[in-house]
Design a protein around this motif. Structure first.
Motif, PDB file in Angstrom:
ATOM      1  N   TYR A 182      -5.125  -2.379  -4.014  1.00  0.00           N
ATOM      2  CA  TYR A 182      -4.239  -1.915  -2.952  1.00  0.00           C
ATOM      3  C   TYR A 182      -2.811  -1.728  -3.471  1.00  0.00           C
ATOM      4  O   TYR A 182      -2.115  -0.789  -3.081  1.00  0.00           O
ATOM      5  N   ARG A 183      -2.365  -2.609  -4.371  1.00  0.00           N
ATOM      6  CA  ARG A 183      -1.021  -2.472  -4.926  1.00  0.00           C
ATOM      7  C   ARG A 183      -0.889  -1.166  -5.727  1.00  0.00           C
ATOM      8  O   ARG A 183       0.066  -0.409  -5.553  1.00  0.00           O
ATOM      9  N   GLU A 184      -1.884  -0.907  -6.617  1.00  0.00           N
ATOM     10  CA  GLU A 184      -1.824   0.295  -7.441  1.00  0.00           C
ATOM     11  C   GLU A 184      -1.894   1.562  -6.599  1.00  0.00           C
ATOM     12  O   GLU A 184      -1.152   2.533  -6.846  1.00  0.00           O
ATOM     13  N   LEU A 185      -2.742   1.555  -5.588  1.00  0.00           N
ATOM     14  CA  LEU A 185      -2.857   2.723  -4.729  1.00  0.00           C
ATOM     15  C   LEU A 185      -1.563   2.953  -3.954  1.00  0.00           C
ATOM     16  O   LEU A 185      -1.088   4.094  -3.815  1.00  0.00           O
ATOM     17  N   ASN A 186      -0.959   1.885  -3.464  1.00  0.00           N
ATOM     18  CA  ASN A 186       0.288   2.008  -2.703  1.00  0.00           C
ATOM     19  C   ASN A 186       1.417   2.521  -3.594  1.00  0.00           C
ATOM     20  O   ASN A 186       2.226   3.365  -3.184  1.00  0.00           O
TER      21      ASN A 186
ATOM     22  N   GLU B  65       0.169  -5.389   1.592  1.00  0.00           N
ATOM     23  CA  GLU B  65       1.017  -6.591   1.511  1.00  0.00           C
ATOM     24  C   GLU B  65       0.167  -7.856   1.600  1.00  0.00           C
ATOM     25  O   GLU B  65       0.449  -8.850   0.928  1.00  0.00           O
ATOM     26  N   ARG B  66      -0.878  -7.828   2.436  1.00  0.00           N
ATOM     27  CA  ARG B  66      -1.716  -9.020   2.614  1.00  0.00           C
ATOM     28  C   ARG B  66      -2.605  -9.274   1.399  1.00  0.00           C
ATOM     29  O   ARG B  66      -2.764 -10.409   0.966  1.00  0.00           O
ATOM     30  N   THR B  67      -3.232  -8.222   0.881  1.00  0.00           N
ATOM     31  CA  THR B  67      -4.188  -8.390  -0.225  1.00  0.00           C
ATOM     32  C   THR B  67      -3.877  -7.377  -1.329  1.00  0.00           C
ATOM     33  O   THR B  67      -4.639  -6.428  -1.557  1.00  0.00           O
ATOM     34  N   PRO B  68      -2.769  -7.559  -2.043  1.00  0.00           N
ATOM     35  CA  PRO B  68      -2.374  -6.552  -3.037  1.00  0.00           C
ATOM     36  C   PRO B  68      -3.353  -6.404  -4.201  1.00  0.00           C
ATOM     37  O   PRO B  68      -3.468  -5.329  -4.787  1.00  0.00           O
ATOM     38  N   ASP B  69      -4.084  -7.470  -4.546  1.00  0.00           N
ATOM     39  CA  ASP B  69      -4.959  -7.404  -5.717  1.00  0.00           C
ATOM     40  C   ASP B  69      -6.402  -7.074  -5.376  1.00  0.00           C
ATOM     41  O   ASP B  69      -7.245  -6.946  -6.268  1.00  0.00           O
ATOM     42  N   ALA B  70      -6.688  -6.941  -4.096  1.00  0.00           N
ATOM     43  CA  ALA B  70      -8.058  -6.580  -3.701  1.00  0.00           C
ATOM     44  C   ALA B  70      -8.350  -5.135  -4.090  1.00  0.00           C
ATOM     45  O   ALA B  70      -7.454  -4.297  -4.177  1.00  0.00           O
TER      46      ALA B  70
ATOM     47  N   HIS C 108      -0.857   5.276   7.445  1.00  0.00           N
ATOM     48  CA  HIS C 108      -0.225   4.790   6.218  1.00  0.00           C
ATOM     49  C   HIS C 108       0.505   3.468   6.441  1.00  0.00           C
ATOM     50  O   HIS C 108       0.661   2.672   5.528  1.00  0.00           O
ATOM     51  N   GLU C 109       0.938   3.199   7.689  1.00  0.00           N
ATOM     52  CA  GLU C 109       1.584   1.921   8.005  1.00  0.00           C
ATOM     53  C   GLU C 109       0.547   0.794   8.031  1.00  0.00           C
ATOM     54  O   GLU C 109       0.816  -0.325   7.560  1.00  0.00           O
ATOM     55  N   VAL C 110      -0.627   1.075   8.576  1.00  0.00           N
ATOM     56  CA  VAL C 110      -1.711   0.088   8.564  1.00  0.00           C
ATOM     57  C   VAL C 110      -2.114  -0.222   7.122  1.00  0.00           C
ATOM     58  O   VAL C 110      -2.338  -1.375   6.744  1.00  0.00           O
ATOM     59  N   PHE C 111      -2.162   0.838   6.296  1.00  0.00           N
ATOM     60  CA  PHE C 111      -2.503   0.653   4.881  1.00  0.00           C
ATOM     61  C   PHE C 111      -1.465  -0.214   4.177  1.00  0.00           C
ATOM     62  O   PHE C 111      -1.806  -1.112   3.403  1.00  0.00           O
ATOM     63  N   GLU C 112      -0.192   0.057   4.422  1.00  0.00           N
ATOM     64  CA  GLU C 112       0.862  -0.725   3.780  1.00  0.00           C
ATOM     65  C   GLU C 112       0.784  -2.198   4.161  1.00  0.00           C
ATOM     66  O   GLU C 112       1.005  -3.081   3.333  1.00  0.00           O
ATOM     67  N   ALA C 113       0.468  -2.463   5.432  1.00  0.00           N
ATOM     68  CA  ALA C 113       0.333  -3.854   5.873  1.00  0.00           C
ATOM     69  C   ALA C 113      -0.810  -4.549   5.131  1.00  0.00           C
ATOM     70  O   ALA C 113      -0.687  -5.709   4.724  1.00  0.00           O
ATOM     71  N   ARG C 114      -1.924  -3.823   4.938  1.00  0.00           N
ATOM     72  CA  ARG C 114      -3.057  -4.405   4.199  1.00  0.00           C
ATOM     73  C   ARG C 114      -2.679  -4.628   2.738  1.00  0.00           C
ATOM     74  O   ARG C 114      -3.054  -5.641   2.132  1.00  0.00           O
TER      75      ARG C 114
END
Length: 612
Positions: free
Chosen positions: A531-535, A514-519, A506-512
């Motif tokens: 990624y933003r909506e899922l997070n 942050e990098r590409t929130p709209d992907a 989940h930490e690796v996911f959070e880092a991603r």
């Protein structure tokens, strides 16, 4: 020149015709519409009608008389000692021999008719130039002149002299009087007549006989107007209504937005199918009971399907319209355009798609009589000035028309590049004497950059390599990208980032995130989550679980059906500090209860209706 002259059929077309003849003799197919009738000489004292194709050309010319879109140029550079008198005589003999080349188009009673002028000397004007720039400017000026179809002949010629052993012959036809078949006829007759004049023979080749032609184009036009009516026309239209029902525009990814009104500006990218690969295409075509034409058309449709993300790809192909022997010596507008619809479902093998494509092509050729313009009127597709109706990509395969010329003692070079784009894309394939196939991918410059067209040509070759190497493989296994593109895609654009092992999932996911929130992070049944909506969803679940007591060294059961709720729940459990226990909601309630109790899980994440 080959002894068969310019009327020698393209091998692919001949194979298709042979199969159609076999089907008709077996009682299958309508052969283009019912009982075969004889084409007879039309009454020259009555107004001579235009063929359906001619009428379309005439109408387009009336709409825009200054347009040169339908000027068909032939530009040949003649190296060597030219006999100008022999060339002029050959040119004048062809114009005298073919009425269509001295036909004007007038309005009589509100309808266009053909007016055939008597033969007269037309000459071959000579223009002297110095320098390549002046030569090119003279050529471009000649082919940029429009035709006045009411008052002048639909063809003109000019000889441009650069020096004593360097001439350029420019012949410009209007499409109303010419097509690709006509160009090869013209090539054969000009070659034979020139050779005959130079060598002293009356006729030195098979293309021209001393007797006048038994039929002229006007006879064909009158016959077509008389017989392509009633039940015959309805049978043809019925087939095409079924074949093209609900056909959709081809939506290709473009470099620029499609303009509101289609531009005719175009360019082309040449490339070669090597002889070894071309031979493999011919071998596999024979093995699968079809022709290289159908084989290459199918590969082209598969490539377009990859680009468009579709398995329903309409592509236009051109037929000569000379499916009767008496029409094969007539110059004129005989061609027709067929919309060949490539369709497949699931993930079939290339061999299966090729078999289906072969049947579709045969049936289309068997129903080629209805003119394309008439078909468009019948089907009434939604009018869109930004694209051509019914199809936006074209496929052409033929013999090289310039190679049909054999002017005795002269070396010939083609010096003209086509800058017209009648469609978004056109794949033009030409048989070459060396066994290879010379190809040219034409493209609309309003839509595509040259680099994009070059990449498409490379993709066509790569896909052709794939299907010829493994025709029984599924389409999904057929490679489109070159090895260099694969490296670029996987290693440069999408490098694998190896995260430190001490970080949790989940930490690796959070880092991603942050990098590409709209992907796009997840897609299910056409619905996407970034990624933003899922997070954000996972965070809400984690906070709620913590409020309920979830934390390290605890298990949380997760019993959810596959869908967009499952991934946020799993990430939410991990973010709360707990571990998740996956539970299949399809299991009996008693079984799920036992697993929860045995594992010591005190919390359960599930959907309403599943908790019982």
């Amino acid at each position: 020149m080959n002894s068969n002259g310019p009327v020698a059929q393209n091998q692919d077309t001949a194979s298709l015709r042979a199969e159609l003849l076999r089907r008709r003799l077996a009682g299958r197919g309508n052969g283009g519409g019912g009982r075969r009738t004889t084409i007879e000489r039309a009454d020259r004292t009555a107004p001579l009608p235009l063929s359906f194709g001619q009428q379309q050309m005439w109408f387009l010319n009336r709409m825009d008389p200054d347009s040169t879109e339908y000027v068909v140029p032939l530009v040949l550079r003649l190296r060597g000692e030219l006999d100008r008198g022999a060339l002029t005589g050959a040119w004048e003999r062809i114009v005298e021999r073919h009425e269509i080349l001295r036909t004007r188009y007038a309005l009589v009673g509100g309808e266009p008719v053909q007016v055939i002028d008597a033969p007269r000397p037309v000459g071959l004007p000579l223009l002297e130039v110095t320098g390549e720039a002046e030569l090119r400017a003279a050529v471009e000026a000649e082919i940029a002149l429009p035709f006045d179809l009411e008052h002048t002949a639909p063809v003109r010629a000019k000889l441009i002299r650069h020096d004593a052993t360097d001439h350029v012959l420019v012949v410009a036809f209007h499409h109303i009087a010419c097509d690709a078949w006509s160009m090869r006829l013209f090539a054969g007759e000009l070659s034979d007549l020139y050779r005959g004049a130079v060598t002293g023979a009356s006729v030195a080749g098979p293309s021209v006989t001393a007797e006048p032609l038994p039929l002229q184009y006007a006879d064909y036009a009158a016959w077509q107007r008389k017989h392509l009516t009633g039940d015959t026309l309805e049978r043809e239209l019925s087939y095409w209504r079924y074949q093209l029902d609900a056909v959709m525009p081809l939506e290709l990814p473009t470099d620029r937005p499609r303009p509101a009104v289609r531009s005719w500006a175009g360019d082309s990218v040449p490339f070669t199918v090597p002889a070894a690969l071309a031979d493999r295409v011919r071998e596999l075509s024979l093995e699968h009971g079809t022709t290289p034409f159908t084989f290459l058309l199918t590969v082209y449709q598969l490539m377009l399907g990859r680009y468009a993300g579709s398995s329903d790809i309409p592509v236009g192909v051109t037929v000569s319209g000379r499916n009767r022997p008496e029409l094969q010596q007539i110059i004129g507008y005989g061609i027709n355009t067929l919309a060949i619809r490539g369709r497949w479902t699931g993930d079939p093998s290339f061999a299966a798609v090729l078999k289906q494509s072969a049947q579709t092509v045969l049936e289309a050729f068997d129903h080629q009589a209805v003119p394309f313009a008439r078909l468009v009127d019948e089907l009434q597709p939604q009018r869109d000035l930004s694209r051509t109706p019914l199809f936006q990509a074209d496929f052409v395969m033929h013999e090289d028309r310039e190679s049909a010329f054999d002017l005795h003692g002269l070396r010939l070079e083609s010096v003209l590049e086509d800058r017209i784009a009648k469609f978004d894309l056109t794949l033009n394939v030409t048989h070459a004497a060396e066994g290879e196939l010379r190809a040219r991918l034409g493209y609309a410059t309003a839509l595509f950059d040259r680099t994009t067209a070059e990449r498409m040509a490379g993709h066509f070759l790569q896909l052709l390599e794939s299907v010829t190497a493994r025709p029984q493989d599924r389409l999904s296994a057929m490679g489109l990208l070159s090895p260099e593109e694969s490296v670029q895609l996987l290693e440069q654009w999408n490098p694998v980032v190896v995260e430190p092992v001490e970080r949790c999932v989940h930490e690796v996911f959070e880092a991603r995130a942050e990098r590409t929130p709209d992907a796009v992070a997840v897609v299910f049944e056409g619905v996407e989550l970034s990624y933003r909506e899922l997070n954000e969803r996972a965070n809400r679940i984690a906070h709620h679980l913590r409020e309920l007591g979830a934390g390290p060294d605890q298990l949380v059961g997760v019993s959810l059906e596959r869908g967009l709720d499952l991934l946020p729940a799993l990430l939410g459990v991990l973010k709360s500090g707990a571990a998740y226990l996956p539970l299949d909601p399809a299991n009996p309630v008693e079984r799920l209860g036992y697993i929860l109790e045995d594992a010591g899980a005190s919390l359960l994440v599930t959907m309403s209706g599943l908790e019982s």
